[in-house]
Design a protein around this motif. Structure first.
Motif, PDB file in Angstrom:
ATOM      1  N   GLY A 194       2.015 -14.594  -4.708  1.00 55.04           N
ATOM      2  CA  GLY A 194       1.090 -13.615  -5.259  1.00 55.04           C
ATOM      3  C   GLY A 194       1.397 -12.241  -4.713  1.00 55.04           C
ATOM      4  N   LYS A 195       1.087 -11.207  -5.497  1.00 54.85           N
ATOM      5  CA  LYS A 195       1.362  -9.847  -5.059  1.00 54.85           C
ATOM      6  C   LYS A 195       0.291  -8.919  -5.594  1.00 54.85           C
ATOM      7  N   ALA A 196      -0.157  -8.011  -4.746  1.00 51.83           N
ATOM      8  CA  ALA A 196      -1.128  -6.996  -5.153  1.00 51.83           C
ATOM      9  C   ALA A 196      -0.622  -5.634  -4.685  1.00 51.83           C
ATOM     10  N   ASP A 197      -0.605  -4.687  -5.586  1.00 54.95           N
ATOM     11  CA  ASP A 197      -0.184  -3.331  -5.251  1.00 54.95           C
ATOM     12  C   ASP A 197      -1.395  -2.406  -5.285  1.00 54.95           C
ATOM     13  N   PHE A 198      -1.632  -1.743  -4.171  1.00 56.59           N
ATOM     14  CA  PHE A 198      -2.723  -0.779  -4.085  1.00 56.59           C
ATOM     15  C   PHE A 198      -2.145   0.608  -3.848  1.00 56.59           C
ATOM     16  N   LYS A 247       0.841  -1.192   0.000  1.00 61.05           N
ATOM     17  CA  LYS A 247       0.000   0.000   0.000  1.00 61.05           C
ATOM     18  C   LYS A 247       0.878   1.244   0.000  1.00 61.05           C
ATOM     19  N   THR A 248       0.689   2.116  -1.006  1.00 61.99           N
ATOM     20  CA  THR A 248       1.504   3.320  -1.094  1.00 61.99           C
ATOM     21  C   THR A 248       0.650   4.519  -1.463  1.00 61.99           C
ATOM     22  N   ASP A 249       1.209   5.692  -1.179  1.00 62.70           N
ATOM     23  CA  ASP A 249       0.613   6.945  -1.613  1.00 62.70           C
ATOM     24  C   ASP A 249       0.884   7.078  -3.106  1.00 62.70           C
ATOM     25  N   LYS A 250      -0.178   7.276  -3.878  1.00 58.71           N
ATOM     26  CA  LYS A 250      -0.032   7.321  -5.329  1.00 58.71           C
ATOM     27  C   LYS A 250       0.926   8.411  -5.775  1.00 58.71           C
ATOM     28  N   GLU A 251       0.885   9.529  -5.112  1.00 56.25           N
ATOM     29  CA  GLU A 251       1.630  10.684  -5.594  1.00 56.25           C
ATOM     30  C   GLU A 251       3.045  10.782  -5.041  1.00 56.25           C
ATOM     31  N   LYS A 301       5.009   7.028  -0.800  1.00 56.50           N
ATOM     32  CA  LYS A 301       5.184   6.727   0.619  1.00 56.50           C
ATOM     33  C   LYS A 301       4.398   5.475   1.013  1.00 56.50           C
ATOM     34  N   ALA A 302       5.045   4.595   1.799  1.00 58.10           N
ATOM     35  CA  ALA A 302       4.361   3.405   2.302  1.00 58.10           C
ATOM     36  C   ALA A 302       3.279   3.819   3.293  1.00 58.10           C
ATOM     37  N   LEU A 303       2.128   3.167   3.199  1.00 58.24           N
ATOM     38  CA  LEU A 303       0.989   3.542   4.033  1.00 58.24           C
ATOM     39  C   LEU A 303       0.627   2.413   4.987  1.00 58.24           C
ATOM     40  N   ALA A 304       0.675   2.706   6.262  1.00 56.61           N
ATOM     41  CA  ALA A 304       0.284   1.739   7.287  1.00 56.61           C
ATOM     42  C   ALA A 304      -1.178   1.950   7.649  1.00 56.61           C
ATOM     43  N   GLY A 305      -1.810   0.863   8.086  1.00 55.17           N
ATOM     44  CA  GLY A 305      -3.158   0.973   8.627  1.00 55.17           C
ATOM     45  C   GLY A 305      -4.283   0.694   7.666  1.00 55.17           C
ATOM     46  N   ALA A 306      -3.983   0.365   6.408  1.00 60.62           N
ATOM     47  CA  ALA A 306      -5.046   0.012   5.463  1.00 60.62           C
ATOM     48  C   ALA A 306      -5.533  -1.402   5.772  1.00 60.62           C
ATOM     49  N   GLN A 307      -6.845  -1.612   5.772  1.00 60.83           N
ATOM     50  CA  GLN A 307      -7.403  -2.944   5.983  1.00 60.83           C
ATOM     51  C   GLN A 307      -7.653  -3.597   4.625  1.00 60.83           C
ATOM     52  N   VAL A 308      -7.118  -4.810   4.463  1.00 63.78           N
ATOM     53  CA  VAL A 308      -7.193  -5.498   3.182  1.00 63.78           C
ATOM     54  C   VAL A 308      -7.853  -6.864   3.376  1.00 63.78           C
ATOM     55  N   LEU A 309      -8.742  -7.195   2.464  1.00 66.07           N
ATOM     56  CA  LEU A 309      -9.451  -8.479   2.491  1.00 66.07           C
ATOM     57  C   LEU A 309      -8.935  -9.364   1.367  1.00 66.07           C
ATOM     58  N   GLU A 360       2.990  -2.996   4.013  1.00 65.62           N
ATOM     59  CA  GLU A 360       2.728  -4.338   3.526  1.00 65.62           C
ATOM     60  C   GLU A 360       1.829  -5.127   4.475  1.00 65.62           C
ATOM     61  N   ALA A 361       1.024  -5.978   3.871  1.00 74.31           N
ATOM     62  CA  ALA A 361       0.253  -6.978   4.612  1.00 74.31           C
ATOM     63  C   ALA A 361       0.545  -8.315   3.944  1.00 74.31           C
ATOM     64  N   THR A 362       1.036  -9.276   4.714  1.00 78.14           N
ATOM     65  CA  THR A 362       1.421 -10.568   4.152  1.00 78.14           C
ATOM     66  C   THR A 362       0.462 -11.643   4.627  1.00 78.14           C
TER      67      THR A 362
END
Length: 691
Positions: free
Chosen positions: A399-403, A273-277, A280-288, A342-344
């Protein structure tokens, strides 16, 4: 063949080995060698039905699995959960493919009273530059001296030998065995088993002789290669008695030879998870993460689900099951991104063992980090089946997903009196020095943040509450940004001019010819909108609103008449949002702009009208925007005052968040304006969030 290894599992687990042990260490059931000619013993079957049970342990950790026993059973039906390890949880491996290689006659012979295997090294073949002999692949080992345990005792009467044969060579075994068997024209070509079924089973009849059974991982990467198996058939049952009728495993279903091919498929799915612009790595995003069979149902409820989670982020799991009842079975997992963004997800974690290499999973962001807009995208991620670089016989699902997330948008309000600007970049700032007088022309400025994906928004509008003491005359709209050096740059977009506005009359207007917000289109009062370049056309915005309402009597504000501030709504249309996104992309591609610095700059040229009386002028702006799955608002105010009314003071009120909430207590006089409770509450909320 019997297979169980490692009498001290706890000791082995501490080795932290990353390699699956690729040998079999267990006593070996013999074929016809040494059998006396009595009853069934003297009539061995010409063929044996070999049944392979492909199973995967879905319970232990990576280290546990790689150091567990390699257990092939004693030929009968086994319950591995009871036999192998207390913490094992075996599930069928579907779609695995095996081949049986017939060894040339005399490859393995037996000598001495204990029937020690002797390997013939006459044949040799070169594979990928490496010379192979049977002695490189088949390794006789005394199982009893290694402390290996089996479900049947090592007897001295000939049924079970204390020796076993290890299969060495990892994934290269298949190529080497194929090459060596091909040297003898009498040896049949490898026989392929059918793919394992839903129960992990496959079976085939094999003729009398010596065979190596190996998983065809190169051709069909279904799972980690199980340990290759050496068998010498026909095989004697471990409990067979000389002179008895039930002596051999044969070609019937009732007496088939059962082999357990143990496998392990570690899976890892990483979400970044990163800031698009800014990157920057972003902590605290909830991913399903869940099986993609639930994707269609998730799409139907996603807007409502994300809105509910935004209000109650701690209840994300409960809400997921509420909106998608099929997930109550537990085949999903939710994790938060860490400080590295990251969430692993891993099949080694409880609750995440539904993941299997080769399968596709849906990955969804449920909640954005504080200060960011939730990413509405559902990504389908296939766990690719890749060989472990340290051991090619191991398959690991990767597997890898970039948001990416855009930050929440904020709006800033300021005022320019003469050649000095007040309140820029400040929360509810303003002019406390100069003030204005009746007839003074000055400017209100609105700088509203933009994200590059504004074309995906369904709404982007600015609502300016213009003090009743002001009438707007002209306005400009610009796109501002920073270049690589940080210098502020401007792209002119539009110019707007008022028409038919009678001061104090509350004149309504709109550029929408169909009318909007209860305002009927009137060509006489519709503002003129002119493009200032090719970045945005006149239909890129829609203007609507009303002038202020007041009445003057004897040069003073008539207190007996209603007073109302004016409003101006600037709504960026769908076409305008697309044009902005296109222009930003062009500027980025050319290197003229730095991403993450975009602002829509709206400048209002106003005049202090006849209703101007001693007191404050407070201008408030609201930014309202909607993405596909999120919406939010922001506001700011700027102030000035009327000359001759005294200089207002700015007081600070402590907030619970430890910051200060500035407000202006206007000087006494007609036209006193104080921040409304709604604006105050919103400002407090905003400050607490920032603190």
């Amino acid at each position: 063949m019997v297979g169980e290894m490692n009498k001290e599992p706890n000791k082995m687990k501490k080795t932290q080995s990353l390699l699956l042990i690729s040998t079999l260490i267990a006593p070996m059931m013999l074929g016809t060698a040494g059998v006396s000619a009595k009853s069934a013993e003297a009539n061995p079957p010409k063929e044996t039905l070999v049944r392979i049970h492909a199973v995967t342990d879905m319970n232990a950790t990576v280290v546990d699995r790689r150091d567990q026993h390699d257990y092939w059973g004693n030929g009968g039906i086994q319950d591995l959960n009871k036999i192998v390890e207390d913490n094992s949880s075996w599930e069928p491996t579907v779609g695995a493919t095996y081949e049986a290689f017939a060894l040339p006659t005399g490859t393995v012979t037996y000598e001495g009273e204990d029937m020690k295997p002797v390997i013939n090294d006459t044949f040799h073949a070169t594979v990928d530059g490496i010379e192979w002999r049977w002695t490189d692949i088949l390794k006789p080992v005394r199982a009893d001296t290694l402390g290996a345990a089996t479900t049947n005792l090592i007897k001295k009467d000939g049924n079970i030998s204390p020796w076993t044969i290890e299969i060495a060579g990892g994934m290269d075994v298949r190529k080497a065995v194929y090459a060596l068997t091909d040297l003898d024209p009498r040896t049949p070509h490898p026989k392929a088993f059918k793919n394992t079924d839903a129960q992990g089973l496959t079976e085939m009849s094999l003729a009398k002789g010596q065979w190596v059974i190996a998983e065809d991982l190169e051709a069909n990467m279904k799972s980690t290669a199980s340990v290759p198996m050496f068998i010498d058939i026909p095989m004697i049952k471990p409990d067979a008695k000389q002179g008895g009728d039930d002596f051999w495993y044969d070609n019937t279903q009732a007496d088939a030879l059962n082999l357990y091919a143990k496998q392990y498929d570690p899976t890892t799915l990483k979400v970044k998870k990163t800031d698009k612009e800014t990157g920057k790595a972003l902590a605290g995003a909830q991913v399903l993460v869940t099986e993609n069979t639930h994707e269609e149902q998730l799409k139907k409820v996603l807007p409502e689900l994300l809105a509910a989670i935004k209000k109650q982020p701690k209840d994300a799991a409960k809400l997921v099951e509420q909106y998608v009842p099929e997930l109550k079975t537990g085949n999903y997992a939710i994790r938060k991104t860490d400080k590295s963004g990251e969430a692993t997800f891993s099949s080694d974690n409880a609750g995440e063992r539904f993941m299997t290499p080769g399968h596709t999973y849906a990955v969804i962001e449920l909640a954005a980090p504080t200060g960011y807009i939730v990413e509405p995208q559902i990504q389908d991620v296939e766990l690719s089946m890749e060989k472990n670089p340290a051991d090619s016989s191991l398959i690991q699902g990767q597997g890898k997903a970039d948001f990416i997330d855009y930050d929440e948008l904020q709006v800033d309000k300021s005022v320019t009196i003469g050649d000095k600007t007040y309140g820029a970049g400040a929360e509810d700032g303003g002019d406390t020095e100069q003030g204005v007088a009746k007839g003074t022309t000055f400017q209100w400025h609105i700088n509203s943040e933009l994200n590059q994906n504004v074309d995906t928004y369904s709404q982007y509008e600015l609502v300016d509450t213009l003090p009743y003491q002001n009438d707007w005359r002209t306005m400009t709209l610009n796109l501002t940004y920073q270049d690589a050096s940080g210098a502020l740059k401007t792209t002119s977009l539009l110019q707007m001019a008022a028409n038919g506005m009678n001061t104090g009359a509350g004149t309504t207007y709109t550029t929408n010819q169909n009318g909007v917000n209860g305002i009927t289109y009137n060509a006489a009062t519709a503002p003129t909108v002119t493009a200032l370049g090719d970045a945005m056309t006149a239909d890129g915005i829609e203007l609507s609103g009303s002038g202020s309402r007041y009445a003057v009597k004897d040069g003073k504000l008539d207190a007996s008449q209603s007073v109302a501030d004016g409003t101006i709504m600037l709504s960026v249309t769908e076409n305008g949002r697309k044009q902005l996104a296109t222009k930003m992309a062009e500027l980025l591609a050319s290197g003229a702009a730095k991403d993450g610095t975009w602002q829509l700059s709206w400048n209002l040229d106003v005049v202090a009208n006849q209703g101007t009386q001693p007191g404050e002028m407070v201008n408030k702006v609201d930014l309202n925007y909607k993405t596909a799955f999120d919406q939010d608002t922001d506001s700011d105010t700027a102030k000035t005052f009327v000359k001759g009314a005294g200089t207002p003071t700015i007081h600070d009120t402590p907030t619970k968040g430890g910051g200060v909430l500035p407000y202006t207590a206007g000087v006494m006089g007609i036209g006193l304006t104080i921040l409304g409770l709604l604006g105050l509450a919103h400002l407090l909320k905003k400050r607490r969030a920032e603190d």
